[in-house]
Structures are given as C-alpha cells and as structure tokens.
Motif scaffolding. Sequence first.
Motif: not given
Length: 384
Positions: A119-123, A134-143, A145-152
């Motif tokens: 969940p981004a922005p993130v450390y 060798g993995a890939t980060p997948v950023y979820v924009d939380t801007r 939703t009050n900077f909170t990761l939501t179910k949707e």
Amino acid sequence: MKHLINPLVKETQISGIRQFATYVSKFDNVLSLTIGQPDYPTPPSVKESGKSAIDHNKTIYTPNAGLPELCKAACEFVADRYHLTYDPASEVIVTMGASEAIDISFRTILEEGCEVILPAPVYPGYEPIIRLCGATPVYVDTRETNFTLTKEALEAAITEKTRCVVLPYPSNPIGVTLSKETLDDIIDVLKDKDIFVVSDEIYSELVYGEEHQSIATHPVMHEKTIVINGLSKSHSMTGWRIGFAFAPSYLAQEMLKVHQYNVSCATSISQYAAVEALTNARDTPKEMKKSYEERRDFVYKRFLEMGLDVPKPTGAFYLFPSISKFGLSSFDFATKLVEEERVAVIPGSAFSSYGEGHIRISYAYSYDTLVEACDRLERFIKTL
C-alpha cells in the motif's frame, strides 16, 4: 570487473530518506525533522544491562534464534499487549533490527516471478529486498482512501502471481493505523487464499486513542502471517539493533536458516539489554507515547493554521502534509526549505511515486525544535 556485479544490486538505489539526509549534512545549523528516531535516551536500566553483559563477559554467540529468556520475554510482551500467541522455543527469531526481520521474511517466502502488494505511499525499505529476491512490488494507491488499504483495492491488485501482502501499520510515512473494520475486510479477502502477510508492526507501541490491531490474532491468518516488531522505536534503542520476527513454527524454522547464514545471531550484549527492556522497562513506551501525542497535536494544529492539507496521524511519529498547491516537486520544495530556512524534511517521493506532492516530517524531536521548525516553515511557505 563491474560487469560481474549482480545486476539486481547495481539497480538498487540508496534509500531516498538517507540520500536526502546526506544532502542536508552539507548545511550548518539545520533543524532536521528527517530521521524517524526517538529523541529520548535508552532507558537507564536497559543501558546498565548492556554494560553488565560486557562486564560479565556475556559477549559470545547466543543460540541462533536468540537468548531463550529474550524469546520468552518477547512472546510474553506481544501476548500481553496485542493478544498474539507464539511459542518462544520455535516461533520467534531475534534479529538485527526489524530491517533484518523483513529481509529474512522476504528471502524465505519469495522467489523469482512472484508479486508483493504494497500500500503506497510506503516505507522505502521493502521494494529493494523484494526486487533482490527476483520478485515484483505491486503498489496500491491509497491516496484517495485516507491512505488506508481497502478491501476493494486489495482485491483488484491480487493476481495468480501474488505471494505476499505487506501491512505496514501504523504506517511510515503517514502515521495511519488500521481500524478493526478495515482489518476484518482485509481478512475476508485473504482468509481463503494462499498468500502470506508480512505485518510490519514496528510502531505498534505508538498508537494514539485506540489499541493496535494485529492481523495475526485471527486464527486463519495466524498460520500465514509474519509479524515484524522490535525495540528501536518503542524503547529508543535504534542503535542496539534488536528486532523480532514472529511466525508459525513451520515458517519460522525456515526463516531461521536464512538468519543463521546471514548473521548467526543478534548481538549478545544487545540481547541482554533487550531482556531488561521487555521486563523491568516494559512500560517505557507509554511514557514516550504521551509526549509524542502532545507533539503531534501541536504540529498538526500549526500545519492546519498554515493552510496545509494533512491527515491527522493515529500512530507512529510522522506527519505527511500535501505541498502540491505550491507548484514544486517534493524534492525541490524540501531543497529550497533547507537552503532558505535551514529546516530539513523528507521529500514524499522517497516513499514511492505515490508520495509525490507531499513531505514527511518526523515529530520525534524536542518541543523547542518543533516550535522553531514550524515558525521557519510558515515563513518559507509565505514566500511561495
């Protein structure tokens, strides 16, 4: 010989936080609000325990997972504070700070081609390790939703390659926490999926007005969650480098292999000091939290008076105001602020591209420093 260096290492960048802190060091008389480090000294009894360990020659290797008495104290602490249940003999590893706990977690569960949801922005400390695996980060924009990761948002980000979801709450850089309702929604998404959770709870002792909620208290999630914690923030022990990785035994025993070949064991002297921190000095965080809450309220109020749009933190010790209305990138804003008013903050871009348009300010500094820094920041803003 440069062409023989691992390309994944060559592509890795130094943390934007550290880069900017290095830039700031060129200037004199700077009020720095950059590094997330408590301004309190390590508790006296904890320091004495470290000295005593040296005096009594307790300077040899400990068991790989850590001193049995420290593992026991750590498990009792999280059980008492957060209702987390772990076996000290097989489900906790004492690490070289929370950073090493994150490292051994990712290196144990990730492989080439899989994905990690952030969940981004993130450390900024997660992405480089993920990529080195060798993995890939997948950023979820939380801007929005009050900077909170939501179910949707979480459901939309999951693919057949998803191996792990990182829950960095209370969060750095924003200071938001997860409500029980939000956590229940996340659990509802993940409970039937073969996806690990790395729950970074390093700021769990610094939650204001509510209790910290850990996803690992849920029976189904407990079996696939790694809880990261440590003493750097809670007991002002950043330099002692003591962290903890809590996980079900089947997973912790695999992580222990990585830890063993990485550092053998955490520093013995620091481990003895940590036993004191989690027993006789276990309430130290409560004393510091009261002061941080007062500082948060002061700086938050000043920012609103300056006309800055900023979410009120419910945890950690950071504020993440928007500076987008001034027409400057976060790096240019922070650079000009240092040059013109000798106040140092961290550009939001250090926390992924989703942090652009913000700056991060740590209020883990003295009240007098915060007052003067706010005065200078207000004066600077009026010139833009």
